[in-house]
Design a protein around this motif. Structure first.
Motif, PDB file in Angstrom:
ATOM      1  N   ASN A 176       0.825  -1.210   0.000  1.00  0.00           N
ATOM      2  CA  ASN A 176       0.000   0.000   0.000  1.00  0.00           C
ATOM      3  C   ASN A 176       0.864   1.267   0.000  1.00  0.00           C
ATOM      4  N   PRO A 177       1.616   1.472  -1.084  1.00  0.00           N
ATOM      5  CA  PRO A 177       2.404   2.703  -1.202  1.00  0.00           C
ATOM      6  C   PRO A 177       1.500   3.902  -1.484  1.00  0.00           C
ATOM      7  N   ILE A 178       2.043   5.088  -1.282  1.00  0.00           N
ATOM      8  CA  ILE A 178       1.381   6.306  -1.733  1.00  0.00           C
ATOM      9  C   ILE A 178       1.891   6.621  -3.136  1.00  0.00           C
ATOM     10  N   VAL A 179       0.982   6.809  -4.067  1.00  0.00           N
ATOM     11  CA  VAL A 179       1.350   7.240  -5.414  1.00  0.00           C
ATOM     12  C   VAL A 179       0.757   8.634  -5.616  1.00  0.00           C
ATOM     13  N   MET A 180       1.637   9.588  -5.826  1.00  0.00           N
ATOM     14  CA  MET A 180       1.210  10.974  -5.994  1.00  0.00           C
ATOM     15  C   MET A 180       1.275  11.353  -7.469  1.00  0.00           C
ATOM     16  N   LEU A 181       0.145  11.777  -8.009  1.00  0.00           N
ATOM     17  CA  LEU A 181       0.049  12.233  -9.391  1.00  0.00           C
ATOM     18  C   LEU A 181       0.116  13.747  -9.386  1.00  0.00           C
ATOM     19  N   ASP A 182       1.265  14.271  -9.728  1.00  0.00           N
ATOM     20  CA  ASP A 182       1.494  15.708  -9.615  1.00  0.00           C
ATOM     21  C   ASP A 182       1.007  16.431 -10.865  1.00  0.00           C
ATOM     22  N   GLU A 183       0.200  17.475 -10.660  1.00  0.00           N
ATOM     23  CA  GLU A 183      -0.316  18.333 -11.731  1.00  0.00           C
ATOM     24  C   GLU A 183      -1.132  17.549 -12.764  1.00  0.00           C
ATOM     25  N   HIS A 239      -4.598  -1.690  -3.161  1.00  0.00           N
ATOM     26  CA  HIS A 239      -4.246  -1.107  -1.864  1.00  0.00           C
ATOM     27  C   HIS A 239      -3.455   0.200  -1.998  1.00  0.00           C
ATOM     28  N   ILE A 240      -3.184   0.622  -3.209  1.00  0.00           N
ATOM     29  CA  ILE A 240      -2.445   1.869  -3.425  1.00  0.00           C
ATOM     30  C   ILE A 240      -3.224   3.041  -2.835  1.00  0.00           C
ATOM     31  N   ILE A 241      -2.501   3.975  -2.221  1.00  0.00           N
ATOM     32  CA  ILE A 241      -3.096   5.216  -1.724  1.00  0.00           C
ATOM     33  C   ILE A 241      -2.841   6.290  -2.772  1.00  0.00           C
ATOM     34  N   TRP A 242      -3.913   6.714  -3.440  1.00  0.00           N
ATOM     35  CA  TRP A 242      -3.791   7.657  -4.553  1.00  0.00           C
ATOM     36  C   TRP A 242      -4.008   9.094  -4.073  1.00  0.00           C
ATOM     37  N   ILE A 243      -3.049   9.938  -4.396  1.00  0.00           N
ATOM     38  CA  ILE A 243      -3.169  11.360  -4.080  1.00  0.00           C
ATOM     39  C   ILE A 243      -2.754  12.135  -5.330  1.00  0.00           C
ATOM     40  N   ALA A 244      -3.553  13.128  -5.682  1.00  0.00           N
ATOM     41  CA  ALA A 244      -3.254  13.925  -6.872  1.00  0.00           C
ATOM     42  C   ALA A 244      -3.224  15.395  -6.498  1.00  0.00           C
ATOM     43  N   THR A 245      -2.499  16.177  -7.301  1.00  0.00           N
ATOM     44  CA  THR A 245      -2.492  17.628  -7.120  1.00  0.00           C
ATOM     45  C   THR A 245      -2.867  18.285  -8.442  1.00  0.00           C
ATOM     46  N   ALA A 246      -3.420  19.471  -8.329  1.00  0.00           N
ATOM     47  CA  ALA A 246      -3.790  20.247  -9.517  1.00  0.00           C
ATOM     48  C   ALA A 246      -3.913  21.705  -9.114  1.00  0.00           C
ATOM     49  N   ASN A 247      -3.739  22.590 -10.096  1.00  0.00           N
ATOM     50  CA  ASN A 247      -3.964  24.010  -9.861  1.00  0.00           C
ATOM     51  C   ASN A 247      -5.432  24.371 -10.032  1.00  0.00           C
ATOM     52  N   SER A 248      -6.141  23.611 -10.872  1.00  0.00           N
ATOM     53  CA  SER A 248      -7.575  23.827 -11.076  1.00  0.00           C
ATOM     54  C   SER A 248      -8.190  22.530 -11.585  1.00  0.00           C
ATOM     55  N   LEU A 249      -9.531  22.472 -11.615  1.00  0.00           N
ATOM     56  CA  LEU A 249     -10.233  21.264 -12.026  1.00  0.00           C
ATOM     57  C   LEU A 249     -10.686  21.285 -13.482  1.00  0.00           C
ATOM     58  N   GLU A 250     -10.670  22.450 -14.114  1.00  0.00           N
ATOM     59  CA  GLU A 250     -11.314  22.613 -15.408  1.00  0.00           C
ATOM     60  C   GLU A 250     -10.814  21.644 -16.475  1.00  0.00           C
TER      61      GLU A 250
END
Length: 324
Positions: free
Chosen positions: A161-168, A210-221
């Protein structure tokens, strides 16, 4: 290790079949598969499940203090950990998306959380991704095909169960040829994620649920609606001046605690240095501090000065311009 739960990520029967199926392939493919099979057999197909912290209540209180403008996210994490505490104590969080201006500390928050939670963190720069190969590998008919990050992390790694971060993720290409997020539709659906296949090694299904998914974004559009709908979305505000004081103190303390030279320096940041650093975005504070500590060490001082901060500014270390 006693007391640490393990789960089976992939079947060894699939590994045997993978090796058998490639006996008549080209020399290049045979070599690739043999090398991969060897690594899979050297690594156990049972992976450790990271657990929640034993003192999770105090941990969440301290996390909110360190990142005051992430209070809603911390409450979300706290409540999910509380659920795990009543059950198997497995570290498990639903996918969530941090939306906010550049430089407000989204990546710093995730670096801190992953370091504290005894799991691994993998960061995928979606803005720079040219295809979906980072997540799902490349098609196996290519001579230079390679498994993707998820295969390497789960099948060849140690943690289930790693954290996978999807940046931008708002900067993902979305034309007919390049779709870096295409695999997410399956990966964010637990039933499909349990039988995920890498394009480079389609013979071996593995459990990515079991992956922990986290994403970042400046906006949702610019993000596809079906993908947004699979995340819990948090809008992160620019920190206030009082919040910035806590963020800077945390960054300073983090250097003292984690750097081998930390014991040389004063345990508390000076007030005038604190006030000056509050005029910068959280993303840049860490960079400025690292450079300033180096300058102070060169001058054989065990404390930082405002002049250090001014000297160590670079072109991307602009002050916030938001009234601090």
């Amino acid at each position: 290790m006693s007391g640490v739960p393990y789960i089976t990520i992939y079947s060894m029967d699939a590994v045997d079949k993978l090796e058998a199926d490639y006996k008549g392939a080209t020399r290049e493919h045979v070599y690739r598969v043999k090398s991969l099979v060897k690594r899979m057999r050297e690594n156990s197909n049972k992976k450790r499940l990271a657990l929640i912290p034993e003192n999770w209540r105090n941990y969440c209180k301290n996390l909110e203090k360190k990142f005051p403008n992430f209070s809603e996210v911390v409450l979300f994490i706290r409540n999910q950990i509380a659920l795990s505490a009543t059950g198997d104590k497995e570290l498990s969080l639903p996918p969530f998306l941090l939306v906010g201006d550049p430089g407000i500390g989204k990546t710093e928050f995730m670096l801190t959380v992953s370091h504290d939670l005894n799991t691994t963190l993998e960061i995928i720069d979606i803005a720079g991704a040219q295809s979906g190969s980072a997540l799902a590998g490349s098609e196996n008919f290519w001579g230079n095909t390679k498994p993707g990050l998820l295969f390497n992390t789960l099948v060849l790694g140690d943690v289930a169960n790693p954290i996978v971060m999807l940046d931008e993720i708002d900067k993902a290409r979305n034309d007919d040829v390049y779709k870096p997020l295409a695999a997410l539709h399956a990966l964010l659906e637990p039933r499909q994620a349990r039988q995920f296949k890498d394009l480079s090694v389609p013979e071996v299904k593995f459990d990515a649920s079991h992956i922990i998914w986290i994403a970042t974004a400046n906006s949702l559009e610019a993000i596809e609606r079906p993908i947004v709908d699979r995340f819990t979305v948090f809008h992160i505000d620019v920190p206030s001046i009082e919040q910035m004081r806590e963020i800077v103190k945390n960054q300073y303390q983090r250097f003292i605690d984690q750097n081998k030279a930390g014991d040389f320096f004063e345990k508390q940041i000076k007030d005038d240095v604190l006030i000056e650093l509050c005029t910068y975005h959280p993303r840049n504070v860490r960079k400025i501090l690292e450079l300033s500590f180096g300058l102070a060490a060169y001058e054989q001082r065990n404390y930082l000065t405002v002049d250090d901060i001014h000297t160590c500014k670079t072109d991307d270390n602009k002050s916030t311009g938001i009234g601090f």
